[in-house]
Design a protein around this motif. Structure first.
Motif, PDB file in Angstrom:
ATOM      1  N   PRO A  37       0.813  -1.227   0.000  1.00  0.00           N
ATOM      2  CA  PRO A  37       0.000   0.000   0.000  1.00  0.00           C
ATOM      3  C   PRO A  37       0.842   1.271   0.000  1.00  0.00           C
ATOM      4  CG  PRO A  37      -0.804  -1.559   1.636  1.00  0.00           C
ATOM      5  CD  PRO A  37       0.486  -2.110   1.114  1.00  0.00           C
ATOM      6  N   ASP A  38       0.294   2.331  -0.596  1.00  0.00           N
ATOM      7  CA  ASP A  38       0.984   3.616  -0.686  1.00  0.00           C
ATOM      8  C   ASP A  38       0.835   4.463   0.577  1.00  0.00           C
ATOM      9  OD1 ASP A  38       1.932   3.123  -3.257  1.00  0.00           O
ATOM     10  OD2 ASP A  38       0.125   3.936  -4.197  1.00  0.00           O
ATOM     11  N   SER A  39       0.069   3.968   1.542  1.00  0.00           N
ATOM     12  CA  SER A  39      -0.105   4.700   2.796  1.00  0.00           C
ATOM     13  C   SER A  39      -0.204   3.705   3.949  1.00  0.00           C
ATOM     14  CB  SER A  39      -1.353   5.580   2.740  1.00  0.00           C
ATOM     15  OG  SER A  39      -2.504   4.779   2.592  1.00  0.00           O
ATOM     16  N   PHE A  40      -0.075   4.226   5.162  1.00  0.00           N
ATOM     17  CA  PHE A  40      -0.160   3.373   6.347  1.00  0.00           C
ATOM     18  C   PHE A  40      -1.013   4.063   7.393  1.00  0.00           C
ATOM     19  CE2 PHE A  40       2.981   6.367   7.639  1.00  0.00           C
ATOM     20  CZ  PHE A  40       2.829   6.474   9.016  1.00  0.00           C
ATOM     21  N   SER A  41      -1.489   3.296   8.343  1.00  0.00           N
ATOM     22  CA  SER A  41      -2.220   3.819   9.485  1.00  0.00           C
ATOM     23  C   SER A  41      -1.948   2.914  10.682  1.00  0.00           C
ATOM     24  CB  SER A  41      -3.727   3.868   9.196  1.00  0.00           C
ATOM     25  OG  SER A  41      -4.429   4.346  10.321  1.00  0.00           O
ATOM     26  N   ILE A  42      -1.592   3.527  11.798  1.00  0.00           N
ATOM     27  CA  ILE A  42      -1.350   2.802  13.044  1.00  0.00           C
ATOM     28  C   ILE A  42      -2.271   3.416  14.086  1.00  0.00           C
ATOM     29  CG2 ILE A  42       0.353   2.277  14.827  1.00  0.00           C
ATOM     30  CD1 ILE A  42       2.499   2.671  12.569  1.00  0.00           C
ATOM     31  N   GLN A  43      -2.954   2.573  14.836  1.00  0.00           N
ATOM     32  CA  GLN A  43      -3.928   3.089  15.799  1.00  0.00           C
ATOM     33  C   GLN A  43      -3.984   2.206  17.033  1.00  0.00           C
ATOM     34  OE1 GLN A  43      -7.789   4.269  14.178  1.00  0.00           O
ATOM     35  NE2 GLN A  43      -8.756   3.043  15.758  1.00  0.00           N
ATOM     36  N   ARG A  44      -4.043   2.846  18.199  1.00  0.00           N
ATOM     37  CA  ARG A  44      -4.236   2.143  19.455  1.00  0.00           C
ATOM     38  C   ARG A  44      -5.178   2.972  20.326  1.00  0.00           C
ATOM     39  NH1 ARG A  44      -1.774  -0.826  16.617  1.00  0.00           N
ATOM     40  NH2 ARG A  44      -0.149  -2.301  17.175  1.00  0.00           N
ATOM     41  N   SER A  45      -5.895   2.302  21.227  1.00  0.00           N
ATOM     42  CA  SER A  45      -6.846   2.971  22.117  1.00  0.00           C
ATOM     43  C   SER A  45      -6.682   2.471  23.543  1.00  0.00           C
ATOM     44  CB  SER A  45      -8.284   2.702  21.668  1.00  0.00           C
ATOM     45  OG  SER A  45      -8.514   3.249  20.395  1.00  0.00           O
TER      46      SER A  45
ATOM     47  N   ILE B 279       5.895  -2.628  11.117  1.00  0.00           N
ATOM     48  CA  ILE B 279       5.902  -1.265  11.638  1.00  0.00           C
ATOM     49  C   ILE B 279       4.713  -1.035  12.580  1.00  0.00           C
ATOM     50  CG2 ILE B 279       5.897   1.186  11.009  1.00  0.00           C
ATOM     51  CD1 ILE B 279       8.445  -0.424  10.162  1.00  0.00           C
ATOM     52  N   ASP B 280       3.555  -1.606  12.235  1.00  0.00           N
ATOM     53  CA  ASP B 280       2.386  -1.454  13.100  1.00  0.00           C
ATOM     54  C   ASP B 280       2.674  -2.006  14.493  1.00  0.00           C
ATOM     55  OD1 ASP B 280      -0.723  -0.930  13.247  1.00  0.00           O
ATOM     56  OD2 ASP B 280      -0.365  -2.890  14.172  1.00  0.00           O
ATOM     57  N   LYS B 281       3.335  -3.137  14.556  1.00  0.00           N
ATOM     58  CA  LYS B 281       3.636  -3.756  15.852  1.00  0.00           C
ATOM     59  C   LYS B 281       4.676  -2.936  16.624  1.00  0.00           C
ATOM     60  CE  LYS B 281       4.910  -8.186  17.867  1.00  0.00           C
ATOM     61  NZ  LYS B 281       5.252  -9.584  17.615  1.00  0.00           N
ATOM     62  N   ILE B 282       5.695  -2.434  15.921  1.00  0.00           N
ATOM     63  CA  ILE B 282       6.769  -1.678  16.579  1.00  0.00           C
ATOM     64  C   ILE B 282       6.249  -0.345  17.108  1.00  0.00           C
ATOM     65  CG2 ILE B 282       8.974  -0.482  16.195  1.00  0.00           C
ATOM     66  CD1 ILE B 282       9.579  -2.740  14.106  1.00  0.00           C
ATOM     67  N   VAL B 283       5.622   0.448  16.239  1.00  0.00           N
ATOM     68  CA  VAL B 283       5.112   1.757  16.661  1.00  0.00           C
ATOM     69  C   VAL B 283       3.899   1.578  17.564  1.00  0.00           C
ATOM     70  CG1 VAL B 283       4.142   3.952  15.859  1.00  0.00           C
ATOM     71  CG2 VAL B 283       6.059   2.908  14.630  1.00  0.00           C
ATOM     72  N   GLY B 284       3.073   0.589  17.284  1.00  0.00           N
ATOM     73  CA  GLY B 284       1.901   0.321  18.119  1.00  0.00           C
ATOM     74  C   GLY B 284       2.285   0.053  19.566  1.00  0.00           C
ATOM     75  N   LYS B 285       3.392  -0.630  19.758  1.00  0.00           N
ATOM     76  CA  LYS B 285       3.891  -0.903  21.119  1.00  0.00           C
ATOM     77  C   LYS B 285       4.223   0.414  21.835  1.00  0.00           C
ATOM     78  CE  LYS B 285       7.650  -3.454  23.307  1.00  0.00           C
ATOM     79  NZ  LYS B 285       8.840  -4.277  23.059  1.00  0.00           N
ATOM     80  N   ASP B 286       4.815   1.361  21.096  1.00  0.00           N
ATOM     81  CA  ASP B 286       5.110   2.676  21.670  1.00  0.00           C
ATOM     82  C   ASP B 286       3.816   3.416  22.012  1.00  0.00           C
ATOM     83  OD1 ASP B 286       7.824   2.213  21.331  1.00  0.00           O
ATOM     84  OD2 ASP B 286       7.959   3.382  19.480  1.00  0.00           O
ATOM     85  N   PHE B 287       2.826   3.353  21.110  1.00  0.00           N
ATOM     86  CA  PHE B 287       1.546   4.014  21.364  1.00  0.00           C
ATOM     87  C   PHE B 287       0.886   3.427  22.613  1.00  0.00           C
ATOM     88  CE2 PHE B 287       0.193   5.762  16.922  1.00  0.00           C
ATOM     89  CZ  PHE B 287       1.391   6.438  16.822  1.00  0.00           C
ATOM     90  N   GLU B 288       0.938   2.114  22.759  1.00  0.00           N
ATOM     91  CA  GLU B 288       0.353   1.465  23.935  1.00  0.00           C
ATOM     92  C   GLU B 288       1.048   1.946  25.212  1.00  0.00           C
ATOM     93  OE1 GLU B 288       0.719  -2.686  22.993  1.00  0.00           O
ATOM     94  OE2 GLU B 288      -0.751  -2.527  21.363  1.00  0.00           O
ATOM     95  N   ALA B 289       2.376   2.024  25.175  1.00  0.00           N
ATOM     96  CA  ALA B 289       3.127   2.513  26.342  1.00  0.00           C
ATOM     97  C   ALA B 289       2.752   3.963  26.646  1.00  0.00           C
ATOM     98  CB  ALA B 289       4.631   2.384  26.102  1.00  0.00           C
ATOM     99  N   GLY B 290       2.653   4.789  25.619  1.00  0.00           N
ATOM    100  CA  GLY B 290       2.283   6.186  25.807  1.00  0.00           C
ATOM    101  C   GLY B 290       0.889   6.334  26.389  1.00  0.00           C
TER     102      GLY B 290
END
Length: 181
Positions: free
Chosen positions: A27-35, A156-167
């Motif tokens: 895909p030409d774009s990405f989206s990472i999301q956590r709640s 990348i979703d797993k790597i950055v998502g882990k940071d979002f979860e910590a934040g």
């Protein structure tokens, strides 16, 4: 011996070509999301996000580099607030609040200059849920060819998502314990 080297080189060339062809189909774009659900009102939580000076209390990226240099400009908070950083471990970047709809939504332009260049949008959405608030942190943007190739090897979703979860966990602790705004 020469024939073996030629065969090995050809196999490597075909593998690299296949990798590049596969990456080009990504895909030409990405989206990472956590709640996360935080036991505090959206008005309280909003202040931790809408004021970049408050990010030192919860952002997982603030603790990565002890020598991180921070600068703030523009508005003190809300639309026009700017936060720039520079560090040996975390690189250089800049964030600017583009939209600030208290107490429900904040949209941030996120620019990384080094160690790689990227231009993304981060968004925080705060939705009341009884005596708590569901906070969603999302980042989206274009996927460069380099990102597509890296994505073949790294999730990348797993790597950055882990940071979002910590934040979000840090934000929860700060908001629920009565720190800051």
């Amino acid at each position: 011996m020469l024939k073996t080297i030629i065969v090995i080189a050809a196999v490597i060339a075909v593998a690299i070509a296949a990798l590049f062809i596969y990456a080009a189909t990504r895909p030409d774009s990405f989206s990472i999301q956590r709640s996360a659900t935080i036991k505090a009102g959206p008005e309280r939580i909003f202040g931790f996000i809408d004021d970049f000076r408050e990010w030192t209390k919860w952002s997982p990226y603030e603790q990565v580099d002890a020598d991180l240099k921070r600068s703030y400009s523009g508005a003190e908070h809300g639309v026009g607030a700017v936060y720039s950083w520079s560090g040996k471990k975390i690189g250089d970047g800049r964030m600017e609040i583009l939209e600030s709809d208290a107490p429900s939504r904040i949209v941030i332009k996120l620019d990384f200059m080094s160690p790689f260049e990227a231009h993304n949008i981060a968004q925080f959405t705060l939705s009341p849920k009884g005596d708590a608030t569901e906070v969603t942190w999302e980042m989206h943007g274009p996927s460069s060819f380099f990102s597509k190739v890296a994505g073949v090897f790294f999730n990348i979703d797993k790597i950055v998502g882990k940071d979002f979860e910590a934040g979000l966990n840090n934000l929860k602790a700060a908001a629920e314990q009565g720190e800051g705004k």
